[in-house]
Design a protein around this motif. Sequence first.
Motif, PDB file in Angstrom:
ATOM      1  N   TYR A 370       0.790  -1.233   0.000  1.00 28.20           N
ATOM      2  CA  TYR A 370       0.000   0.000   0.000  1.00 28.20           C
ATOM      3  C   TYR A 370       0.823   1.286   0.000  1.00 28.20           C
ATOM      4  N   ASN A 375      -5.106   6.232  -3.401  1.00 32.84           N
ATOM      5  CA  ASN A 375      -5.881   6.496  -2.190  1.00 32.84           C
ATOM      6  C   ASN A 375      -7.068   5.557  -2.038  1.00 32.84           C
ATOM      7  N   ASP A 377      -7.352   2.469  -2.767  1.00 33.10           N
ATOM      8  CA  ASP A 377      -6.931   1.194  -2.189  1.00 33.10           C
ATOM      9  C   ASP A 377      -6.647   1.334  -0.693  1.00 33.10           C
ATOM     10  N   LYS A 378      -6.040   2.456  -0.299  1.00 33.55           N
ATOM     11  CA  LYS A 378      -5.767   2.675   1.122  1.00 33.55           C
ATOM     12  C   LYS A 378      -7.067   2.797   1.911  1.00 33.55           C
ATOM     13  N   ILE A 379      -8.030   3.509   1.343  1.00 36.09           N
ATOM     14  CA  ILE A 379      -9.319   3.670   2.020  1.00 36.09           C
ATOM     15  C   ILE A 379     -10.020   2.323   2.166  1.00 36.09           C
ATOM     16  N   LYS A 384      -9.088   5.116   5.529  1.00 31.89           N
ATOM     17  CA  LYS A 384      -8.659   6.495   5.305  1.00 31.89           C
ATOM     18  C   LYS A 384      -7.484   6.481   4.334  1.00 31.89           C
ATOM     19  N   SER A 385      -7.185   7.651   3.794  1.00 25.99           N
ATOM     20  CA  SER A 385      -6.064   7.762   2.864  1.00 25.99           C
ATOM     21  C   SER A 385      -5.044   8.745   3.415  1.00 25.99           C
ATOM     22  N   TRP A 386      -3.864   8.700   2.868  1.00 26.75           N
ATOM     23  CA  TRP A 386      -2.795   9.620   3.262  1.00 26.75           C
ATOM     24  C   TRP A 386      -1.742   9.642   2.164  1.00 26.75           C
ATOM     25  N   ASN A 387      -0.925  10.664   2.203  1.00 22.50           N
ATOM     26  CA  ASN A 387       0.212  10.764   1.295  1.00 22.50           C
ATOM     27  C   ASN A 387       1.392  10.055   1.946  1.00 22.50           C
TER      28      ASN A 387
END
Length: 473
Positions: A370, A375, A377-379, A384-387
């Motif tokens: 990941y 984003n 896929d992370k969610i 949640k998503s992040w950089n």
Amino acid sequence: MRHYDTVAHGLDLTYEDVGDPDPDPTGIGRSYEVTISVFDIVPSRQDLSAVALTNVNTPQLVADPSFYASHKLFGGRWNVPDTSRAGAAAIEKAKSDLLDFFIALMSCQEVEQRKWYGFWDYGDVMHTYDETRHVWRYDVGGYAWDNGELGTDLWLWMSFLRTGRADVFHMASALTRHLSEVDSHHTGTFAGLGSRHHVTHWGDGAKEARVASATLRRPFFYLTTDELIGDLIDTTLLADASIVTWEPLRKVPEAPPFTTPTRVRIGPDWTTLAGNWFTRWERTLEDKWLEKLKTGMRDLGAFPFGLFTGYAAAVGFDNVTGHMTDIGGEGTSSYHLSMIFGGGEFLMELVDVVTDVPEFDKAWIEFGQYYNAPNADKIARYGKSWNSGGFNNLYAKLQAYAGERLGNDSLKQAAWTVINAAGVGFGSNVTKVDIPNVLFPTNEIVNVTTNDAASYSLSQYAVLAIAPEFAPQ
């Protein structure tokens, strides 16, 4: 000795850490070797010359690269160069040229020209080149001596294992000796820690375990059985106590507070400490080091965000038990430094050896899966998503690794997409600069940094080994 500047981490100009602590060389050292040759008669000049040549180019027993590769040394995600596909051949050519350039920096001509010699300096290389002045930035804050930033020593050792080049072996040996002696503190308040890159080898205010890491000394130790390196590896265990006094994020007010003895980043701090324990365990088979290692692995495996836990991967840490505590802050800062100081290579090896902590293994694979993921896929996985923080090309190796572990060719292909987009050479085109632009004719690579040379090469080595079938035709 004063700092170069008065602004900590002035990334725009000086790129150094200032104060707390002030520069202090207490605890560093430097070794030298004395060889005594005994003759039964007065030796001829030819005999003395032969002895001198042998002492300068000390014979070293080594194996063929294919032997090292067959035993999957040091993580095993590297291969002997394979040029059967055009894309791989282009990368191998660029990597060989890059090694030639850095080896030349240690040759007599370049050492004399760049002044990279002397009791304290020999073996180290500089961090960043200044194409305007046609010199390395020897006088600019953290852009001067490299101090092993982003795994320079590991790059050289992996390059030797892949190619068997004697010149690379000797450069890696000299660099490892320098890093383990001059850039690392063996006694005093910084014992077990090393100094970040700077104009002087011990000048930067960031004292971190990663610089003195035992895992980065292992290739030298196991290839040579050098007893001094073995002793210095043992001193890295002192970092467990020193990291309480010099908590790595003490200058970062945004990081969440902690109630544990100290606070560390999962990478590169815990990965370094864990590597120190792992190295001690494999050398002594003392169970306490393995259990301390597994304690942290179990904690990380239980965290909801796994290795993405924490602000900049910061967690609470008990230096005695090895326990880690989730203190929050996930997704609010960058993770780009987590696995690029040899941590990624170490964890790939770790889970092949310590196979009874499946929750950690799962979290580790997911980190590679990941980090470069979109984003969405992370969610879907974490809610949640992040950089992640960039350095996508450096984390392509872990993307390919996750593809290997999951049997997912899409991840392997995605890793190659990142590598191809970053460029094959990434700083390997050598040009000559003549008088009057310089005092003496010199070769240079415009904008080259040792960071890029080392870390990107390590990423390419891994992707070449893990997914050779997806290299460009």
